[in-house]
Design a protein around this motif. Structure first.
Motif, mmCIF file in Angstrom:
data_model
loop_
_atom_site.group_PDB
_atom_site.id
_atom_site.type_symbol
_atom_site.label_atom_id
_atom_site.label_comp_id
_atom_site.label_asym_id
_atom_site.label_seq_id
_atom_site.Cartn_x
_atom_site.Cartn_y
_atom_site.Cartn_z
ATOM 1 N N LEU A 5 55.020 -6.165 24.519
ATOM 2 C CA LEU A 5 54.498 -6.800 23.313
ATOM 3 C C LEU A 5 55.539 -7.760 22.714
ATOM 4 O O LEU A 5 55.197 -8.865 22.315
ATOM 5 C CB LEU A 5 54.072 -5.734 22.308
ATOM 6 N N GLU A 6 56.785 -7.308 22.695
ATOM 7 C CA GLU A 6 57.850 -8.156 22.145
ATOM 8 C C GLU A 6 58.032 -9.411 22.995
ATOM 9 O O GLU A 6 58.257 -10.494 22.471
ATOM 10 C CB GLU A 6 59.168 -7.375 22.049
ATOM 11 N N PHE A 7 57.933 -9.262 24.292
ATOM 12 C CA PHE A 7 58.034 -10.420 25.185
ATOM 13 C C PHE A 7 56.970 -11.459 24.838
ATOM 14 O O PHE A 7 57.250 -12.653 24.771
ATOM 15 C CB PHE A 7 57.882 -9.977 26.649
ATOM 16 N N ARG A 8 55.749 -11.012 24.589
ATOM 17 C CA ARG A 8 54.667 -11.939 24.250
ATOM 18 C C ARG A 8 54.943 -12.642 22.929
ATOM 19 O O ARG A 8 54.688 -13.838 22.795
ATOM 20 C CB ARG A 8 53.333 -11.194 24.198
ATOM 21 N N ARG A 9 55.492 -11.903 21.958
ATOM 22 C CA ARG A 9 55.832 -12.526 20.661
ATOM 23 C C ARG A 9 56.871 -13.625 20.858
ATOM 24 O O ARG A 9 56.734 -14.716 20.311
ATOM 25 C CB ARG A 9 56.355 -11.471 19.693
ATOM 26 N N LEU A 48 57.570 -15.233 23.610
ATOM 27 C CA LEU A 48 56.955 -16.305 24.394
ATOM 28 C C LEU A 48 56.123 -17.221 23.504
ATOM 29 O O LEU A 48 56.264 -18.443 23.561
ATOM 30 C CB LEU A 48 56.085 -15.714 25.504
ATOM 31 N N PHE A 49 55.276 -16.661 22.666
ATOM 32 C CA PHE A 49 54.426 -17.486 21.803
ATOM 33 C C PHE A 49 55.241 -18.240 20.756
ATOM 34 O O PHE A 49 54.966 -19.400 20.466
ATOM 35 C CB PHE A 49 53.331 -16.648 21.144
ATOM 36 N N ARG A 50 56.294 -17.611 20.211
ATOM 37 C CA ARG A 50 57.167 -18.320 19.270
ATOM 38 C C ARG A 50 57.866 -19.477 19.975
ATOM 39 O O ARG A 50 57.998 -20.569 19.415
ATOM 40 C CB ARG A 50 58.206 -17.367 18.674
ATOM 41 N N SER A 51 58.302 -19.244 21.204
ATOM 42 C CA SER A 51 58.974 -20.299 21.962
ATOM 43 C C SER A 51 58.025 -21.446 22.274
ATOM 44 O O SER A 51 58.383 -22.617 22.133
ATOM 45 C CB SER A 51 59.535 -19.736 23.271
#
Length: 168
Positions: A1-5, A7-10
């Motif tokens: 989940l943190e990876f997706r956050r 990724l989307f912020r990036s």
């Protein structure tokens, strides 16, 4: 989940950077050619490609986003030195963040030596300098009196005035 956050912020950040206007620098200046001529070695093919790619980025009218990587001794400092020079002789300031005090000192020595014949002021901030010197350098950078500031995380401290940094 943190990876997706992350990724989307990036992705959001990169999309914003592509839509923001940047500064298109002139890399074909006499001073740039003079600085390049002072390089005491012959550029490798990879180094020449990296230098040209960075020049193309500097000429583009949007924020630069490039990572130059390579082993020790493969010319990354020269690429950064030339890019910083283009920015400085164009009337803008450069902040070069480095991970160690030893690297800050090495870059400061190299940049001062290579820029010696040009009106570009280079300073350094790290634990190798007295507190009073650091405060003076940071104040002078904030006033626009320092063209290239090289430093460790100390340049990110809360007491550093960021007025010029935001406009550069």
């Amino acid at each position: 989940l943190e990876f997706r956050r992350v990724l989307f912020r990036s992705l959001k950040l990169y999309a914003q950077r592509q839509t923001r206007p940047g500064i298109a620098f002139n890399v074909d200046q006499d001073w740039v050619e003079r600085l390049e001529a002072t390089f005491p070695y012959r550029e490798t093919e990879d180094q020449a490609r990296a230098i040209e790619a960075v020049k193309e980025d500097l000429e583009a009218p949007h924020p630069m986003d490039r990572l130059v990587c390579g082993d020790v001794g493969f010319g990354k400092t020269e690429v950064a030195l030339r890019a910083a020079f283009v920015v400085a002789v164009s009337g803008k300031q450069v902040l070069m963040l480095v991970p160690t005090t030893v690297l800050a000192q090495q870059h400061w020595n190299t940049f001062r030596e290579r820029y010696g014949d040009f009106p570009v002021r280079v300073e350094m901030v790290s634990r190798f300098r007295r507190s009073a010197e650091v405060k003076r350098v940071l104040a002078e950078y904030a006033e626009g009196k320092v063209d290239v500031l090289i430093g460790t995380h100390r340049v990110l401290s809360r007491d550093r005035k960021s007025t010029r940094l935001n406009s550069s």
